[in-house]
Design an enzyme around this catalytic site. Sequence first.
Site, short mmCIF file in Angstrom:
data_model
loop_
_atom_site.label_atom_id
_atom_site.label_comp_id
_atom_site.label_asym_id
_atom_site.label_seq_id
_atom_site.Cartn_x
_atom_site.Cartn_y
_atom_site.Cartn_z
N LYS A 120 0.84 -1.20 0.00
CA LYS A 120 0.00 0.00 0.00
C LYS A 120 0.88 1.25 0.00
O LYS A 120 0.69 2.17 -0.77
CB LYS A 120 -0.94 -0.01 1.21
CG LYS A 120 -1.85 1.19 1.24
CD LYS A 120 -2.77 1.23 2.44
CE LYS A 120 -3.49 2.57 2.44
NZ LYS A 120 -4.25 2.81 3.65
N GLU B 215 10.81 -4.72 3.95
CA GLU B 215 10.88 -6.11 3.50
C GLU B 215 10.49 -6.23 2.03
O GLU B 215 11.18 -6.88 1.24
CB GLU B 215 9.91 -6.99 4.32
CG GLU B 215 10.31 -7.19 5.76
CD GLU B 215 9.72 -6.13 6.70
OE1 GLU B 215 9.43 -5.00 6.24
OE2 GLU B 215 9.57 -6.43 7.89
N GLY C 149 -4.56 -1.67 5.18
CA GLY C 149 -3.81 -2.83 4.69
C GLY C 149 -4.46 -4.16 5.06
O GLY C 149 -4.62 -5.04 4.22
N ARG C 150 -4.85 -4.29 6.34
CA ARG C 150 -5.37 -5.60 6.78
C ARG C 150 -6.81 -5.85 6.35
O ARG C 150 -7.38 -6.88 6.67
CB ARG C 150 -5.20 -5.75 8.30
CG ARG C 150 -5.81 -4.66 9.14
CD ARG C 150 -5.30 -4.75 10.58
NE ARG C 150 -5.74 -3.62 11.40
CZ ARG C 150 -5.12 -2.45 11.47
NH1 ARG C 150 -4.04 -2.24 10.75
NH2 ARG C 150 -5.57 -1.49 12.26
N GLU D 94 -3.85 -6.43 15.35
CA GLU D 94 -3.32 -5.13 14.95
C GLU D 94 -4.39 -4.05 15.12
O GLU D 94 -4.10 -2.90 15.39
CB GLU D 94 -2.82 -5.17 13.50
CG GLU D 94 -1.85 -4.05 13.17
CD GLU D 94 -1.15 -4.21 11.84
OE1 GLU D 94 -1.81 -4.10 10.81
OE2 GLU D 94 0.09 -4.42 11.83
N HIS E 21 -5.64 -33.12 18.42
CA HIS E 21 -4.51 -33.98 18.81
C HIS E 21 -3.32 -33.16 19.25
O HIS E 21 -2.22 -33.69 19.42
CB HIS E 21 -4.14 -34.89 17.63
CG HIS E 21 -5.28 -35.75 17.20
ND1 HIS E 21 -5.54 -36.97 17.76
CD2 HIS E 21 -6.27 -35.52 16.30
CE1 HIS E 21 -6.64 -37.49 17.19
NE2 HIS E 21 -7.09 -36.62 16.31
N LYS F 127 10.28 -0.55 13.93
CA LYS F 127 10.87 -0.26 12.61
C LYS F 127 11.97 0.79 12.75
O LYS F 127 13.03 0.69 12.13
CB LYS F 127 9.80 0.31 11.66
CG LYS F 127 8.76 -0.69 11.20
CD LYS F 127 7.82 0.00 10.20
CE LYS F 127 6.59 -0.84 9.93
NZ LYS F 127 5.56 -0.13 9.16
O1 LIG Z 1 1.19 -2.74 2.25
P1 LIG Z 1 2.35 -2.11 2.97
O2 LIG Z 1 2.30 -0.62 2.94
O3 LIG Z 1 3.65 -2.64 2.45
O4 LIG Z 1 2.24 -2.52 4.48
C1 LIG Z 1 2.40 -3.82 4.93
C2 LIG Z 1 2.09 -3.95 6.40
O5 LIG Z 1 3.10 -3.28 7.14
C3 LIG Z 1 2.84 -2.46 8.25
O6 LIG Z 1 3.88 -2.58 9.16
C4 LIG Z 1 1.51 -2.60 8.93
O7 LIG Z 1 1.64 -3.00 10.26
C5 LIG Z 1 0.53 -3.51 8.24
O8 LIG Z 1 -0.77 -3.11 8.58
C6 LIG Z 1 0.70 -3.51 6.76
O9 LIG Z 1 -0.26 -4.37 6.18
#
Ligand SMILES: O=P(O)(O)OC[C@H]1O[C@H](O)[C@H](O)[C@@H](O)[C@@H]1O
Length: 522
Positions: free
Chosen positions: A200, A206, A260-261, A346, A377, A489
């Site tokens: 987003k 990463e 994002g989520r 989150e 199990h 971060k």
């Molecule tokens: O989609 P992006 O901007 O790469 O974000 C990826 C993810 O990273 C962040 O750290 C948030 O905690 C998430 O809510 C998000 O989905």
Amino acid sequence: MSLPAVNPTKTEAWKALENHFQNIKEHQMQQVFSEDSKRANRFKIEWQDFYFDFSKNRITDETISLLLKLAEEVKLKEAIDLQFSGAKINKTEDRAVLHTALRNFDSLKPEVKDTLQKMQYFSEKIIGGAHKGFSGKSITDVVNVGIGGSHLGPEMVTEALKCYKNHLNVHFIANIDGDEVAEKLNRLNPETTLFIIVSKSFTTQETLVNASVIRNWFLENTSKDDIQKHFVAVSANVDKAMDFGISADNVFPMPDWVGGRFSLWSAVGLSISCVVGFKNFEAMLFGAFEADKHFKSQPFKKNIPVIMALLSVWYNNFFGAESEAVVPYSHYLHKLVPYLQQAVMESNGKSVDRNGESVNYQTGTIVWGSVGTNAQHAFFQLLHQGTKLIPTDFIGFSEPLHGNLENNNILMANLFAQTEALWEGTQLKTVESTFKHFEGNKPSNTILIKKLTPKNFGSLIALYEHKLFVQGIIWNIFSYDQWGVELGKTVAKTTLKAIENQQLSLLENASTKNLVSKIVEK
Ligand SMILES: O=P(O)(O)OC[C@H]1O[C@H](O)[C@H](O)[C@@H](O)[C@@H]1O
């Protein structure tokens, strides 16, 4: 317009619930079914292909009416209407929260329609083989490169809807772990692979590092001009995606008002649309839309996500339950729990209320679990005989997808039996020893769904989305920001600098210094 900001503990309903809890807490409720022949029918909601049974909970009619009163006092109805209206209810980020607009088939926004059309056109070209890679071959493998909300939704859905999948292979690269990336790239052929870079923000470390590693790998045998045939991006930050080298045509936009989520319904679902086809992706959106209408229009006592949320608050805030388990009895749903962990934890892992004050009550539940019967199990011992109270959602499908009735009967028998054994225990029976005693009185919900179709799966996920929103409203927190991920971060940036420059003096914490020294002193 802002969300109402009522401290739930100051409501009349809360005080009444505290008193009511004193009567319920020690009460072994096994007899309630024999005392009340209508209980099982009263504490259930039937809706479309869903049968939601919440009768095996430590509740009475009074509990439900007090919880419903709590929902009223915190002005839940007003909050729901505000969310759907597009008001900027994500106040700390100054954003609207409109993932529901991505599936509002009554009036799709033009930008949503455009993106859906673009997704359909593109995914059909990939599936049909008309889109050729640099050497003239069709695409065989689709790789979603993204993390968090840009990974968990697509992975969960492509697994859940595997039965509807076409010939394309799908892969996910999320972690910054270079070994994992190398492992995956080793198995891919650059000639026939499509990489979808999903972020987003297009600033996530990463994803950007992995995307660069992948691009370098790709360029080992190709030229820059070939990138457009193998790399597309999904982002709200179109310029950044273009800076990375992806042409404007190959960027699928996502609106700023989608968190994002909650983004799998947006272009973030491109990998879904590629591997199960656009029609199935759309059917999933439609199922979510149906759940949205249910949530918006049903009276709270007949409203599945509202009841789910209220029960969760009942256990979290009165019984002191810290976690809840989710156990789907379908292997297809094996990625549901990680998805819900991000969505729920989150969103609701907050300790400052909507007035900016520290809360003095519990918020966000811990969500965990895995698929049944495997889980039986593994961790069910603790559910049955441990010291902790863990309300559990059991999810099952009446009809199997591959027609294997014998297995499905056993699977369903196990699901139903577990909910009964947890509830009934051995209270009313004689057992040989205390070790074989089951206290029972352990609560669960059962969500029984007719069949695992794209539509029903979309509904299921949307119901959980609404559940967590209702909880956030009751707890008076902002569910749609995630400031809690930022500090780590920032610290990681300094730590990386210290490692790369072998400069321990940049670090403040003695423990971290020691740890870093183990890496740099080689
Ligand atoms: O989609 P992006 O901007 O790469 O974000 C990826 C993810 O990273 C962040 O750290 C948030 O905690 C998430 O809510 C998000 O989905």
